[in-house]
Design a protein around this motif. Structure first.
Motif, PDB file in Angstrom:
ATOM      1  N   CYS A 276       0.841  -1.200   0.000  1.00 51.68           N
ATOM      2  CA  CYS A 276       0.000   0.000   0.000  1.00 51.68           C
ATOM      3  C   CYS A 276       0.883   1.260   0.000  1.00 51.68           C
ATOM      4  CB  CYS A 276      -0.870  -0.020   1.257  1.00 51.68           C
ATOM      5  SG  CYS A 276      -2.039   1.334   1.353  1.00 51.68           S
ATOM      6  N   GLY A 277       0.560   2.189  -0.863  1.00 53.29           N
ATOM      7  CA  GLY A 277       1.381   3.398  -0.973  1.00 53.29           C
ATOM      8  C   GLY A 277       2.579   3.197  -1.872  1.00 53.29           C
ATOM      9  N   GLY A 278       2.758   1.952  -2.364  1.00 50.83           N
ATOM     10  CA  GLY A 278       3.828   1.654  -3.306  1.00 50.83           C
ATOM     11  C   GLY A 278       3.208   1.055  -4.552  1.00 50.83           C
ATOM     12  N   ARG A 283      -7.234   1.014  -4.120  1.00 48.93           N
ATOM     13  CA  ARG A 283      -8.538   0.356  -4.245  1.00 48.93           C
ATOM     14  C   ARG A 283      -8.262  -1.146  -4.238  1.00 48.93           C
ATOM     15  NH1 ARG A 283      -8.392   4.813  -7.094  1.00 48.93           N
ATOM     16  NH2 ARG A 283     -10.205   6.127  -7.539  1.00 48.93           N
ATOM     17  N   SER A 284      -8.099  -1.698  -3.046  1.00 43.35           N
ATOM     18  CA  SER A 284      -7.670  -3.092  -2.968  1.00 43.35           C
ATOM     19  C   SER A 284      -8.850  -4.044  -2.855  1.00 43.35           C
ATOM     20  CB  SER A 284      -6.770  -3.270  -1.752  1.00 43.35           C
ATOM     21  OG  SER A 284      -6.507  -4.629  -1.558  1.00 43.35           O
ATOM     22  N   LYS A 285      -8.732  -5.184  -3.555  1.00 41.76           N
ATOM     23  CA  LYS A 285      -9.762  -6.215  -3.439  1.00 41.76           C
ATOM     24  C   LYS A 285      -9.286  -7.357  -2.555  1.00 41.76           C
ATOM     25  CE  LYS A 285     -11.791  -5.044  -7.865  1.00 41.76           C
ATOM     26  NZ  LYS A 285     -11.067  -4.723  -9.104  1.00 41.76           N
ATOM     27  N   ASN A 286      -8.089  -7.245  -2.036  1.00 44.95           N
ATOM     28  CA  ASN A 286      -7.494  -8.309  -1.225  1.00 44.95           C
ATOM     29  C   ASN A 286      -7.759  -8.010   0.253  1.00 44.95           C
ATOM     30  OD1 ASN A 286      -5.841 -10.087   0.116  1.00 44.95           O
ATOM     31  ND2 ASN A 286      -3.989  -9.639  -1.087  1.00 44.95           N
ATOM     32  N   PRO A 287      -8.635  -8.801   0.898  1.00 41.74           N
ATOM     33  CA  PRO A 287      -8.984  -8.491   2.291  1.00 41.74           C
ATOM     34  C   PRO A 287      -7.802  -8.606   3.249  1.00 41.74           C
ATOM     35  CG  PRO A 287      -9.915 -10.617   1.623  1.00 41.74           C
ATOM     36  CD  PRO A 287      -9.310 -10.007   0.393  1.00 41.74           C
ATOM     37  N   PRO A 291      -4.932  -1.645   4.269  1.00 42.37           N
ATOM     38  CA  PRO A 291      -5.775  -0.589   3.695  1.00 42.37           C
ATOM     39  C   PRO A 291      -5.187   0.814   3.893  1.00 42.37           C
ATOM     40  CG  PRO A 291      -6.911  -1.820   5.476  1.00 42.37           C
ATOM     41  CD  PRO A 291      -5.459  -2.149   5.558  1.00 42.37           C
ATOM     42  N   VAL A 292      -5.619   1.733   3.041  1.00 43.18           N
ATOM     43  CA  VAL A 292      -5.174   3.135   3.130  1.00 43.18           C
ATOM     44  C   VAL A 292      -5.498   3.719   4.506  1.00 43.18           C
ATOM     45  CG1 VAL A 292      -5.600   5.467   2.223  1.00 43.18           C
ATOM     46  CG2 VAL A 292      -5.313   3.543   0.643  1.00 43.18           C
ATOM     47  N   LYS A 293      -6.687   3.376   5.001  1.00 41.46           N
ATOM     48  CA  LYS A 293      -7.104   3.897   6.308  1.00 41.46           C
ATOM     49  C   LYS A 293      -6.087   3.522   7.387  1.00 41.46           C
ATOM     50  CE  LYS A 293     -10.348   5.262   9.353  1.00 41.46           C
ATOM     51  NZ  LYS A 293     -11.025   6.548   9.337  1.00 41.46           N
ATOM     52  N   THR A 314     -11.599   5.257  -0.632  1.00 45.61           N
ATOM     53  CA  THR A 314     -10.485   5.301  -1.591  1.00 45.61           C
ATOM     54  C   THR A 314     -10.981   5.483  -3.031  1.00 45.61           C
ATOM     55  OG1 THR A 314     -10.491   2.894  -1.735  1.00 45.61           O
ATOM     56  CG2 THR A 314      -8.964   3.875  -0.164  1.00 45.61           C
ATOM     57  N   THR A 315     -12.295   5.346  -3.255  1.00 42.24           N
ATOM     58  CA  THR A 315     -12.792   5.522  -4.633  1.00 42.24           C
ATOM     59  C   THR A 315     -12.673   6.978  -5.087  1.00 42.24           C
ATOM     60  OG1 THR A 315     -15.098   6.003  -4.050  1.00 42.24           O
ATOM     61  CG2 THR A 315     -14.491   3.665  -4.303  1.00 42.24           C
ATOM     62  N   LYS A 316     -12.431   7.881  -4.143  1.00 42.50           N
ATOM     63  CA  LYS A 316     -12.291   9.295  -4.530  1.00 42.50           C
ATOM     64  C   LYS A 316     -10.866   9.670  -4.930  1.00 42.50           C
ATOM     65  CE  LYS A 316     -16.324  11.252  -2.646  1.00 42.50           C
ATOM     66  NZ  LYS A 316     -16.983  12.224  -1.801  1.00 42.50           N
TER      67      LYS A 316
END
Ligand code: GTR
Length: 412
Positions: A276-278, A283-287, A291-293, A314-316
């Protein structure tokens, strides 16, 4: 021109919460105003610069101006190092204003060869952790607790740590493969913690007041450090300025990708387990992926305040990480990962590479990425390269064998 080191001003962009929502990756070949990009020329002149501005404003913070001057001083040089196979040097880089932090570049290179290709990147805990060589400097700034030889409670590095993480940047192995390697302690540029009282963030007037929402964040400062290392390497007669590969692990893998995207002097980009961030999608589908949060909460200093605002939606985000990869086109990007490290989202990274491919096709590479997710242990050595090994989150001598194999294809 802005003063050296200060962030370059950007055009005005709308606040994060007012942006339109896009569930899928936004198309890298469509401008913000809807214009479609169909040629390399329009990509380079219109969309690529726009994306670079968007990544600065909404994610990493503003790209700092290049220092007016970079001065190099060789601190030591041992021509019989690395089991007699090469030369080890440490070079101190100083930039303009005396209050700016210095960067210490540890360079290992083969002896008696013409200029060679060179890997460059930041390390986590200090150059001294990578070799037992007694002349290598021990950092004097803050270092993370928990690393070998770090004094309890004070976050100071000591000589105890010498050579204790030599496997992460296996200098001799790299030199024996015919490459040079140059690395620096990321914390000399910017310590890995929130707060603005040290490192490059402390040199900016803005840091003392309320920082702007697109203030240059820590990952961007680390990338800046990579660029300063490149400033030196392109003048070094022992390394080939045209054949530099940036490498970094995890948070420093995020850094490697950003550094490659923002500096065309870098020929190959290797974000290792960057997540994430790299090279991992926001918009990840991998549970199982970070996450960005979570990342913007636990590590608030890595990205700018605008990026934190996307934590709940993250859709924004007006781009995804495929566009950061696409900015590197046509240069090769190798995303390397490990099976047990789903936190870094290996399959999501493959989606990111695949979504960057249309931009690479503009440069005439008809098949820039593997057609399907490569199996564990198989190097997909396309221009958008991918590799997953068995095992966990770490950077190992075996990973370096993959980096050098990939470099053999693209840099030799
Ligand atoms: C983790 C973080 C990851 C990755 C990693 C590392 O805690 O969630 O994004 O950067 O640290 O740098 O090792």
């Amino acid at each position: 021109a802005p003063p050296a080191g200060s962030p370059v001003p950007l055009p005005a962009f709308p606040p994060p919460d007012t942006l339109p929502s896009t569930a899928e990756f936004p198309d890298p070949l469509v401008m913000r105003d809807g214009t479609k990009i169909a040629t390399k020329k329009d990509w380079e002149e219109k969309r690529r610069p726009e994306l670079k501005e968007l990544f600065q404003h909404y994610m990493y913070g503003r790209f700092p101006a290049k220092p007016e001057k970079v001065t190099a001083k060789v601190l030591f040089e041992d021509t019989k190092a690395l089991g007699g196979k090469g030369t080890l040097r440490e070079v101190e880089l100083t930039f303009g204003p005396p209050e700016w932090p210095k960067l210490y570049l540890l360079i290992a290179a083969p002896n008696g060869t013409p200029p060679v290709a060179c890997f460059v990147g930041p390390n986590f805990g200090g150059n001294h952790l990578l070799t037992a060589h007694e002349q290598v400097r021990v950092p004097t700034v803050w270092v993370p607790g928990g690393y070998p030889g770090v004094e309890k409670g004070t976050n100071r590095a000591t000589a105890e740590g010498r050579g204790k993480q030599a496997d992460t940047w296996p200098l001799q192995q790299i030199v024996e493969s015919g490459y040079a390697v140059a690395t620096f302690y990321c914390g000399d540029v910017q310590p890995d913690r929130p707060g603005v009282s040290e490192g490059m963030r402390a040199t900016l007037p803005a840091a003392k007041d309320a920082p702007p929402a697109d203030e240059t964040a820590t990952v961007m400062w680390w990338a800046w450090g990579c660029h300063r290392a490149v400033d030196f390497l392109v003048t070094d007669p022992r390394t080939d300025a045209k054949r530099l590969a940036v490498v970094g692990h995890s948070r420093l893998g995020k850094t490697a990708l950003l550094a490659g995207a923002f500096d065309d002097r870098i020929a190959v980009v290797i974000p290792h387990q960057s997540g994430c961030g790299g090279a991992g999608p926001s918009r990840s589908k991998n549970p199982k992926a970070e996450p960005v949060k979570r990342i913007t909460t636990v590590f608030p200093h890595w990205f700018c305040a605008n990026f934190r605002a996307f934590g709940d939606d993250t859709t924004k985000i007006p781009f995804d990480q495929h566009s950061l990869v696409a900015i590197c086109a046509p240069r090769p990007v190798l995303a390397t990962n490990a099976d047990d490290d789903q936190w870094a989202n290996p399959p999501g990274q493959f989606d990111v590479l695949t979504a960057a491919a249309p931009v690479y096709r503009l440069y005439g590479d008809a098949r820039p990425v593997a057609a399907k997710l490569p199996e564990t242990g198989t190097l997909a050595d396309e221009r958008l390269g991918y590799f997953v090994r068995a095992g966990k989150h770490s950077m190992t001598p075996d990973d370096w064998k993959v980096f050098t194999r990939y470099a053999d294809k693209w840099l030799k």
